[in-house]
Design a protein around this motif. Structure first.
Motif, PDB file in Angstrom:
ATOM      1  N   THR A 153       0.417  -1.148   0.262  1.00  0.00           N
ATOM      2  CA  THR A 153      -0.340  -0.400   0.309  1.00  0.00           C
ATOM      3  C   THR A 153       1.141   1.717   0.021  1.00  0.00           C
ATOM      4  OG1 THR A 153       0.401   0.042   2.438  1.00  0.00           O
ATOM      5  CG2 THR A 153      -1.981  -1.175   1.478  1.00  0.00           C
ATOM      6  N   ALA A 154       2.296   0.586   0.397  1.00  0.00           N
ATOM      7  CA  ALA A 154       2.955   2.040   0.631  1.00  0.00           C
ATOM      8  C   ALA A 154       2.925   3.425  -0.864  1.00  0.00           C
ATOM      9  CB  ALA A 154       4.600   2.161   0.497  1.00  0.00           C
ATOM     10  N   PRO A 155       2.788   2.776  -2.436  1.00  0.00           N
ATOM     11  CA  PRO A 155       3.375   3.844  -2.968  1.00  0.00           C
ATOM     12  C   PRO A 155       1.255   4.674  -3.349  1.00  0.00           C
ATOM     13  CG  PRO A 155       3.604   1.922  -3.978  1.00  0.00           C
ATOM     14  CD  PRO A 155       3.055   2.266  -2.362  1.00  0.00           C
ATOM     15  N   SER A 156       0.382   4.260  -2.772  1.00  0.00           N
ATOM     16  CA  SER A 156      -0.974   4.825  -2.739  1.00  0.00           C
ATOM     17  C   SER A 156      -0.894   5.268  -1.840  1.00  0.00           C
ATOM     18  CB  SER A 156      -2.007   3.729  -2.901  1.00  0.00           C
ATOM     19  OG  SER A 156      -1.773   2.155  -3.707  1.00  0.00           O
ATOM     20  N   ILE A 177     -12.352   3.666   6.672  1.00  0.00           N
ATOM     21  CA  ILE A 177     -13.319   2.941   6.524  1.00  0.00           C
ATOM     22  C   ILE A 177     -12.868   1.546   6.155  1.00  0.00           C
ATOM     23  CG2 ILE A 177     -16.001   1.837   5.666  1.00  0.00           C
ATOM     24  CD1 ILE A 177     -16.497   4.878   5.835  1.00  0.00           C
ATOM     25  N   ALA A 178     -13.130   0.724   6.453  1.00  0.00           N
ATOM     26  CA  ALA A 178     -12.334  -0.991   6.452  1.00  0.00           C
ATOM     27  C   ALA A 178     -10.874  -0.517   6.790  1.00  0.00           C
ATOM     28  CB  ALA A 178     -13.030  -1.336   4.748  1.00  0.00           C
ATOM     29  N   ALA A 179     -10.333   0.055   7.730  1.00  0.00           N
ATOM     30  CA  ALA A 179      -8.947   0.208   7.107  1.00  0.00           C
ATOM     31  C   ALA A 179      -8.393  -0.810   7.301  1.00  0.00           C
ATOM     32  CB  ALA A 179      -8.756   1.130   9.018  1.00  0.00           C
ATOM     33  N   GLY A 180      -8.775  -1.623   8.090  1.00  0.00           N
ATOM     34  CA  GLY A 180      -7.397  -2.999   7.254  1.00  0.00           C
ATOM     35  C   GLY A 180      -6.204  -2.797   8.161  1.00  0.00           C
ATOM     36  N   HIS A 181      -5.820  -3.123   7.757  1.00  0.00           N
ATOM     37  CA  HIS A 181      -3.971  -2.827   8.032  1.00  0.00           C
ATOM     38  C   HIS A 181      -3.335  -1.149   8.919  1.00  0.00           C
ATOM     39  CE1 HIS A 181      -3.989  -1.354   4.168  1.00  0.00           C
ATOM     40  NE2 HIS A 181      -3.954  -2.614   3.521  1.00  0.00           N
ATOM     41  N   GLY A 182      -4.554  -0.178   8.161  1.00  0.00           N
ATOM     42  CA  GLY A 182      -4.943   0.600   8.220  1.00  0.00           C
ATOM     43  C   GLY A 182      -3.962   1.688   7.703  1.00  0.00           C
ATOM     44  N   MET A 183      -3.094   1.181   7.403  1.00  0.00           N
ATOM     45  CA  MET A 183      -1.831   2.578   5.981  1.00  0.00           C
ATOM     46  C   MET A 183      -1.988   2.969   5.825  1.00  0.00           C
ATOM     47  SD  MET A 183       0.445   0.924   7.872  1.00  0.00           S
ATOM     48  CE  MET A 183       1.910   1.895   7.196  1.00  0.00           C
ATOM     49  N   TYR A 184      -3.342   3.648   5.438  1.00  0.00           N
ATOM     50  CA  TYR A 184      -4.120   4.638   4.840  1.00  0.00           C
ATOM     51  C   TYR A 184      -3.858   6.142   5.462  1.00  0.00           C
ATOM     52  CZ  TYR A 184      -4.187   1.959  -0.088  1.00  0.00           C
ATOM     53  OH  TYR A 184      -3.832   0.283  -0.406  1.00  0.00           O
ATOM     54  N   ASN A 212      -0.162  -1.610  13.512  1.00  0.00           N
ATOM     55  CA  ASN A 212       0.570  -0.656  13.002  1.00  0.00           C
ATOM     56  C   ASN A 212       0.652   0.611  13.460  1.00  0.00           C
ATOM     57  OD1 ASN A 212       1.539  -2.397  10.702  1.00  0.00           O
ATOM     58  ND2 ASN A 212      -0.793  -2.453  10.181  1.00  0.00           N
ATOM     59  N   ALA A 213      -0.468   1.307  14.260  1.00  0.00           N
ATOM     60  CA  ALA A 213      -0.501   2.784  14.620  1.00  0.00           C
ATOM     61  C   ALA A 213       0.428   3.059  15.452  1.00  0.00           C
ATOM     62  CB  ALA A 213      -1.507   2.823  15.293  1.00  0.00           C
ATOM     63  N   ARG A 214       0.848   2.153  16.402  1.00  0.00           N
ATOM     64  CA  ARG A 214       1.668   2.142  17.345  1.00  0.00           C
ATOM     65  C   ARG A 214       3.276   1.689  17.110  1.00  0.00           C
ATOM     66  NH1 ARG A 214      -2.247  -1.427  20.114  1.00  0.00           N
ATOM     67  NH2 ARG A 214      -1.321  -3.342  19.915  1.00  0.00           N
ATOM     68  N   LYS A 215       3.183   0.990  15.846  1.00  0.00           N
ATOM     69  CA  LYS A 215       4.775   0.948  15.618  1.00  0.00           C
ATOM     70  C   LYS A 215       5.378   2.306  14.668  1.00  0.00           C
ATOM     71  CE  LYS A 215       5.077  -3.998  14.612  1.00  0.00           C
ATOM     72  NZ  LYS A 215       4.430  -4.568  12.963  1.00  0.00           N
ATOM     73  N   LEU A 216       4.593   3.099  14.412  1.00  0.00           N
ATOM     74  CA  LEU A 216       4.724   3.740  13.725  1.00  0.00           C
ATOM     75  C   LEU A 216       4.513   5.192  14.281  1.00  0.00           C
ATOM     76  CD1 LEU A 216       3.458   2.451  10.442  1.00  0.00           C
ATOM     77  CD2 LEU A 216       5.372   3.515  10.311  1.00  0.00           C
TER      78      LEU A 216
END
Lengths: 340, 340
Positions: A153-156, A177-184, A212-216
């Protein structure tokens, strides 16, 4: 994507290679699973060295690596294998851009089973499986998705953060919405220290996003809202609502229902940001976006890769005044920006 | 076979398309199963007409045909589909060169299951399945092979008949080992009215060969010898022994054992004729022949695609004085002619 035949005589090679293409998927998945790419990066570049390093039979790893060489994932010279540029960047686990984990979701048995029943799905006009309604929870699959697809997902995600001017640092409220890994949403929060993110997904999936939010380092501005995108109270006054890879799972009325809920949650002047595979009106180009339609036929009751004119109509009907289309550089997906 | 990336930036598209390549196999198999190619040849060229003709949902067949267009098996213009040259020749059931039936063997669940366990096969150095010993009967699989793969053999069978001078009409005795559909021996018998064929295979498989021999009018010169190639008495005094697609199933000692039995059955001055995937010494070219090694790793205990030097040694050890290699035009296999 068609392999042209060099001579003028009709040749069945493209038919043969397509009927056996599942072998290519299996070989690359096995290579990733056994981590031969990282082993080669670490210097184990003969079949004997690879067998030791990857705990495989020399004969087995030699045949696998020859096959991966034939299909362009390795090179071989004087019995020594080396990574191609793509393998070095995307399949070596030491590489920051490594995408190896996506083999787990793309080769998930749930997908494979759906494709085994594809003829039946064509007869029916929707998945032959009994769980093709993606408005219902399917936590195991989406946790697998969240755990394995984040690197892709990084590029998008960066493109979306740029598109909404995250670097400007203006305080804003974002619903993912429908965050999944949350990366967006997380990427927006990383680029804009004044962004507050609310992430919605099934409870188990949100745990991956929160991790992921914690890690980042954005956990203090990250709120989890577990539940269905069709039932959970969204709240309101959002500057941006992110809708990444969600509409393709549903039929047009269901997409409309979701977008009306989104419209109510966005503040005046706010925007809905949709990331999707958007084929051209001919539905056969561009190839990756157009081909995605089949994945939805195989696995969902009524999902599809919708064209821009279909989205424009759905989003207009939901109350958005204008929707524009933005291709993501080097990626097969596009972003639709809808203004309230 | 590698898909080159147009830009200089590394792009994960080839990795992505390979991990999802099983979808291409499933789509082409479904298209063949639902016989959309014949339906289009018969004039049903819109999704509505195809839905009626193939008893499918319009939405389903539209998505499938768009996908088959993207992958080069159809063309589409103004919502009308048409066959490509390859599809017209090889996938339309009215075409005399139709190969559609091969989807059944190439997409056989037995193969698929073996490839699902590929990583385990690499660890082990041989199939992860418990029935990888092809010296043992596996009638169901080989009947499926005999019933579905016959059309693919025409070019090689004609090439072999030419190579042994069948058209000369000289009386000769031919043993066809692991005859399968029987098309190699039958083609020799068709070209040479004075050829007598003895076909060896498992009993159920030979019924398919005998059926083909009857259809092609050579049954009176066609004798079935049911049983194992390692145990059944071959008889002797053969002018030619045909060994088509058999050696790749076994390890070198087993191949050697078979070839010694063949040597005893051939008359002085006679020839053993082997049809095989023969990779170059680098084992990564030509692509189709070299890639076949993985099919053997996935499905057999110790089979392989052997190089010419390996065959030369095996056949020399079995007593043959000289072996020469002959590529089959337009096909990925080669013929080895061994003289006694």
């Amino acid at each position: 994507m068609a392999a042209p035949t060099p001579s003028n005589r009709p040749n069945p090679e493209h038919i043969f290679s397509t009927l056996t293409a599942y072998q290519q998927s299996a070989a690359l998945k096995a290579g990733i699973e056994l981590d031969v790419f990282t082993a080669i990066a670490d210097g184990a570049n003969t079949s004997a060295a690879l067998a030791l390093k990857t705990n495989t039979a020399e004969r087995g790893v030699r045949i696998l690596c020859d096959y991966l060489t034939i299909h362009g994932f390795l090179t071989k010279e004087a019995e020594r294998y080396a990574l191609t540029m793509e393998s070095a960047v995307f399949l070596n686990r030491h590489s920051p851009a490594c995408l190896a984990s996506m083999a787990e979701f793309l080769g998930n048995p749930w997908h494979k089973k759906n494709f085994e029943m594809l003829a039946e799905a064509v007869r029916k006009g929707g998945t032959a499986s009994s769980d093709g309604d993606n408005t219902k929870p399917k936590e195991e699959l989406w946790i697998n998705f969240a755990r394995s697809m984040a690197p892709l997902t990084a590029p998008s995600a960066e493109f979306i953060a740029g598109l909404i001017g995250a670097a400007g640092g203006k305080p804003c409220k974002v619903l993912d919405i429908a965050a999944g890994h949350g990366m967006y949403g997380i990427t927006v929060a990383k680029r804009n220290p004044n962004a507050q993110i609310v992430a919605l997904d099934w409870r188990g999936v949100l745990e991956v996003a929160q991790e992921n939010a914690r890690k980042l380092g954005v956990a203090d501005r990250y709120t989890a809202k577990p539940g269905s995108a069709f039932e959970t109270e969204f709240g309101n006054g959002y500057d941006f609502v992110l809708l990444t890879n969600i509409f393709h799972h549903f039929d047009v009325p269901t997409c409309g229902k979701l977008m009306r809920r989104v419209h109510a949650a966005v503040k005046p002047g706010g925007k809905a940001i949709t990331l999707e595979f958007v084929p051209n009106e001919d539905r056969i180009s561009p190839p990756v976006a157009a081909a995605f339609s089949l994945v939805m036929l195989a696995g969902t009751d009524a999902g599809d890769a919708y064209t821009f004119s279909q989205y424009e109509k759905m989003f207009g009907n939901a109350g958005f005044v204008k929707t524009t289309l933005h291709p993501v550089p080097d990626m097969p997906q596009q972003v639709l920006v809808s203004e309230k």
